[in-house]
Write a protein that holds these residues in place. Structure first.
Motif, PDB file in Angstrom:
ATOM      1  N   GLU A 102       0.819  -1.214   0.000  1.00  0.00           N
ATOM      2  CA  GLU A 102       0.000   0.000   0.000  1.00  0.00           C
ATOM      3  C   GLU A 102       0.857   1.270   0.000  1.00  0.00           C
ATOM      4  OE1 GLU A 102      -2.500  -3.268   1.771  1.00  0.00           O
ATOM      5  OE2 GLU A 102      -0.407  -2.597   1.933  1.00  0.00           O
ATOM      6  N   GLU A 103       2.110   1.142   0.408  1.00  0.00           N
ATOM      7  CA  GLU A 103       2.999   2.302   0.506  1.00  0.00           C
ATOM      8  C   GLU A 103       3.853   2.511  -0.739  1.00  0.00           C
ATOM      9  OE1 GLU A 103       2.472   4.211   3.081  1.00  0.00           O
ATOM     10  OE2 GLU A 103       1.029   2.695   3.756  1.00  0.00           O
ATOM     11  N   THR A 104       3.792   1.598  -1.692  1.00  0.00           N
ATOM     12  CA  THR A 104       4.575   1.743  -2.919  1.00  0.00           C
ATOM     13  C   THR A 104       4.119   2.993  -3.668  1.00  0.00           C
ATOM     14  OG1 THR A 104       4.783  -0.662  -3.070  1.00  0.00           O
ATOM     15  CG2 THR A 104       5.303   0.606  -5.052  1.00  0.00           C
ATOM     16  N   GLU A 105       5.052   3.835  -4.041  1.00  0.00           N
ATOM     17  CA  GLU A 105       4.711   5.136  -4.609  1.00  0.00           C
ATOM     18  C   GLU A 105       4.424   5.065  -6.104  1.00  0.00           C
ATOM     19  OE1 GLU A 105       7.454   8.217  -3.679  1.00  0.00           O
ATOM     20  OE2 GLU A 105       7.421   7.834  -1.519  1.00  0.00           O
ATOM     21  N   TRP A 106       3.369   5.768  -6.493  1.00  0.00           N
ATOM     22  CA  TRP A 106       3.007   5.908  -7.914  1.00  0.00           C
ATOM     23  C   TRP A 106       4.038   6.806  -8.600  1.00  0.00           C
ATOM     24  CZ3 TRP A 106      -1.155   4.276 -11.057  1.00  0.00           C
ATOM     25  CH2 TRP A 106      -1.343   4.976 -12.255  1.00  0.00           C
ATOM     26  N   ASN A 107       4.578   6.325  -9.700  1.00  0.00           N
ATOM     27  CA  ASN A 107       5.575   7.097 -10.444  1.00  0.00           C
ATOM     28  C   ASN A 107       4.933   7.660 -11.704  1.00  0.00           C
ATOM     29  OD1 ASN A 107       7.718   8.147 -11.867  1.00  0.00           O
ATOM     30  ND2 ASN A 107       9.027   6.334 -11.685  1.00  0.00           N
ATOM     31  N   PRO A 108       4.660   8.964 -11.751  1.00  0.00           N
ATOM     32  CA  PRO A 108       3.991   9.548 -12.921  1.00  0.00           C
ATOM     33  C   PRO A 108       4.829   9.493 -14.189  1.00  0.00           C
ATOM     34  CG  PRO A 108       4.757  11.271 -11.429  1.00  0.00           C
ATOM     35  CD  PRO A 108       4.965   9.974 -10.715  1.00  0.00           C
ATOM     36  N   GLU A 109       6.124   9.221 -14.049  1.00  0.00           N
ATOM     37  CA  GLU A 109       6.998   9.117 -15.221  1.00  0.00           C
ATOM     38  C   GLU A 109       6.877   7.760 -15.907  1.00  0.00           C
ATOM     39  OE1 GLU A 109       8.653  11.765 -16.287  1.00  0.00           O
ATOM     40  OE2 GLU A 109       7.748  12.846 -14.601  1.00  0.00           O
ATOM     41  N   LYS A 110       6.299   6.786 -15.199  1.00  0.00           N
ATOM     42  CA  LYS A 110       6.120   5.448 -15.773  1.00  0.00           C
ATOM     43  C   LYS A 110       4.962   5.447 -16.768  1.00  0.00           C
ATOM     44  CE  LYS A 110       8.970   2.733 -13.232  1.00  0.00           C
ATOM     45  NZ  LYS A 110       9.787   1.597 -13.657  1.00  0.00           N
ATOM     46  N   ASN A 111       4.972   4.482 -17.656  1.00  0.00           N
ATOM     47  CA  ASN A 111       3.931   4.348 -18.671  1.00  0.00           C
ATOM     48  C   ASN A 111       2.799   3.484 -18.121  1.00  0.00           C
ATOM     49  OD1 ASN A 111       2.521   4.453 -21.028  1.00  0.00           O
ATOM     50  ND2 ASN A 111       3.894   3.127 -22.192  1.00  0.00           N
ATOM     51  N   HIS A 112       1.657   4.100 -17.798  1.00  0.00           N
ATOM     52  CA  HIS A 112       0.511   3.371 -17.244  1.00  0.00           C
ATOM     53  C   HIS A 112      -0.610   3.304 -18.270  1.00  0.00           C
ATOM     54  CE1 HIS A 112       2.555   5.187 -13.684  1.00  0.00           C
ATOM     55  NE2 HIS A 112       2.351   3.984 -13.173  1.00  0.00           N
ATOM     56  N   ASN A 113      -1.400   2.227 -18.197  1.00  0.00           N
ATOM     57  CA  ASN A 113      -2.545   2.133 -19.105  1.00  0.00           C
ATOM     58  C   ASN A 113      -3.672   3.057 -18.634  1.00  0.00           C
ATOM     59  OD1 ASN A 113      -4.467   0.595 -17.341  1.00  0.00           O
ATOM     60  ND2 ASN A 113      -2.926  -1.015 -17.529  1.00  0.00           N
ATOM     61  N   ASP A 114      -4.616   3.314 -19.533  1.00  0.00           N
ATOM     62  CA  ASP A 114      -5.685   4.276 -19.241  1.00  0.00           C
ATOM     63  C   ASP A 114      -6.552   3.834 -18.069  1.00  0.00           C
ATOM     64  OD1 ASP A 114      -4.976   6.029 -21.347  1.00  0.00           O
ATOM     65  OD2 ASP A 114      -6.007   4.753 -22.789  1.00  0.00           O
ATOM     66  N   TYR A 115      -6.770   2.526 -17.949  1.00  0.00           N
ATOM     67  CA  TYR A 115      -7.574   2.030 -16.833  1.00  0.00           C
ATOM     68  C   TYR A 115      -6.880   2.331 -15.506  1.00  0.00           C
ATOM     69  CZ  TYR A 115      -9.702  -1.228 -13.543  1.00  0.00           C
ATOM     70  OH  TYR A 115     -10.310  -1.776 -12.435  1.00  0.00           O
ATOM     71  N   ALA A 116      -5.583   2.055 -15.413  1.00  0.00           N
ATOM     72  CA  ALA A 116      -4.833   2.316 -14.187  1.00  0.00           C
ATOM     73  C   ALA A 116      -4.864   3.800 -13.840  1.00  0.00           C
ATOM     74  CB  ALA A 116      -3.391   1.828 -14.339  1.00  0.00           C
ATOM     75  N   ILE A 117      -4.671   4.648 -14.848  1.00  0.00           N
ATOM     76  CA  ILE A 117      -4.690   6.103 -14.622  1.00  0.00           C
ATOM     77  C   ILE A 117      -6.044   6.546 -14.105  1.00  0.00           C
ATOM     78  CG2 ILE A 117      -4.580   8.344 -15.788  1.00  0.00           C
ATOM     79  CD1 ILE A 117      -2.480   7.072 -17.673  1.00  0.00           C
ATOM     80  N   SER A 118      -7.119   5.975 -14.667  1.00  0.00           N
ATOM     81  CA  SER A 118      -8.463   6.372 -14.237  1.00  0.00           C
ATOM     82  C   SER A 118      -8.747   5.940 -12.806  1.00  0.00           C
ATOM     83  CB  SER A 118      -9.521   5.803 -15.192  1.00  0.00           C
ATOM     84  OG  SER A 118      -9.691   4.411 -15.012  1.00  0.00           O
TER      85      SER A 118
END
Length: 355
Positions: free
Chosen positions: A164-180
């Motif tokens: 739960e503490e793993t940080e989201w990295n906005p520089e990584k390439n995420h799919n649209d579902y994950a971003i939403s």
């Protein structure tokens, strides 16, 4: 004898419903015609709760009714108060939120088709913002949001397990579902900052019966139809029974403003596919789809969907998730509630067994 027991059951729940009308206010469930929402409605009613559920299209209610029938609980279905509303239609939500004290927000769009980017963001982020705003305006006591492991953070070079503490990295390439889903979580935390008590659950791949046209149900159906390929990637899996049970326990507890990963175990896709094939008494997928084959496949599928306009759920991101190995930790929820999870392989054998 069966009819007598059925009548007694119906009478008991009618009494519970009547008592609840005078003692308790209602629980609102969004997404009540989906896998998690439908199972949650059954769990809530079995626990004597007074429940209202949102629907967008009336025929979709039949999916939930069929699930109740599957578990021989048809008599409980009538305890649900259904309201025609849409999480994107603010005026319709006004009526849905009358006398509501707790909310389970399960409604979402799940798609890995790049063409659904706008729909995903509008429904999952804007829709969640609407729910949060109504919870604040109506002074709802507590909100539980069903997110996904897709919204969790990205492992750093020195990390091996997602928590739960793993940080989201906005520089990584995420799919649209994950971003939403990540964006939706930001709306939940906004509500928390404005005074709303919240819980977020992040399930892995949810396994459950009754919804063959959604999520893992589609995968099970493909194996039933003779899927030839398997991969050696892995991810976290969990039964829908565990998901709704833990959601209810968290909402009944004093725990607030936390998020919890809900996975029973990390399973290699090959092993899961074999269990499903054996349970359905069909041939196991027998050809390993190597990463380079999967890379070719998603490109061919993209071209095919481009010309046919058919849904493309075999995107670059979804394909790579099948061949990657991601390990999730359930330590936080296990320790917090002192709980255990159903073995996923055994659950599949019990729920999908062919007579």
């Amino acid at each position: 004898m069966y009819e007598f027991e059925k009548n007694i059951q119906n009478a008991n729940y009618c009494l519970i419903k009547l008592i609840n009308c005078y003692i308790y206010k209602m629980i609102l469930v969004t997404g009540g015609t989906g896998l998690v929402g439908a199972h949650l409605l059954l769990h809530l009613i079995e626990n004597g709760e007074k429940v209202r559920a949102i629907y967008r299209k009336k025929h979709q209610i039949q999916k939930t009714k069929s699930l109740f029938q599957r578990y021989n609980k048809s008599g409980l279905f009538d305890a649900i108060e259904w309201v025609h509303a849409d999480i994107l239609d603010v005026p319709s939500l006004e009526h849905a939120f009358v006398d509501i004290t707790r909310v389970y927000h399960c409604a979402a769009i799940i798609s890995f088709d790049p063409r659904d980017e706008n729909l995903l963001r509008k429904t999952n982020i804007e829709g969640t913002a609407n729910i949060v705003n109504f919870c604040l305006a109506k002074k709802v006591e507590k909100l539980c949001y069903v997110s996904s492991v897709a919204a969790l953070g990205d492992l750093a070079a020195h990390e091996t397990v997602v928590t739960e503490e793993t940080e989201w990295n906005p520089e990584k390439n995420h799919n649209d579902y994950a971003i939403s889903k990540y964006g939706a979580e930001m709306e939940i935390w906004r509500g928390q900052q404005e005074g709303l008590n919240v819980i977020i659950v992040n399930p892995g791949v949810i396994i459950g019966p009754g919804f063959e046209d959604q999520g893992s149900g589609q995968l099970i159906q493909k194996i039933a139809n003779g899927l030839l390929f398997y991969t050696s990637g892995s991810t976290g899996f969990v039964s829908v029974d565990d998901v709704v049970r833990i959601m209810y326990e968290l909402m009944q507890s004093t725990i607030t403003n936390e998020r919890f990963i809900l996975i029973a175990e990390n399973i290699v896709f090959k092993d899961l596919f074999y269990t499903i094939g054996d349970t359905l008494k069909v041939k196991r997928p027998s050809i390993e789809a190597k990463p380079f084959i999967m890379e070719i496949t998603w490109r061919l599928n993209w071209i095919y969907s481009l010309f046919t306009q058919k849904t493309n759920n075999l995107s670059r991101h979804s394909v790579r998730s099948f061949v990657s190995t991601t390990e999730y930790s359930n330590d936080k929820i296990t320790n917090k509630l002192n709980t255990s999870f159903i073995d996923v392989h055994q659950y599949i054998k019990e729920k999908f067994a062919v007579n």
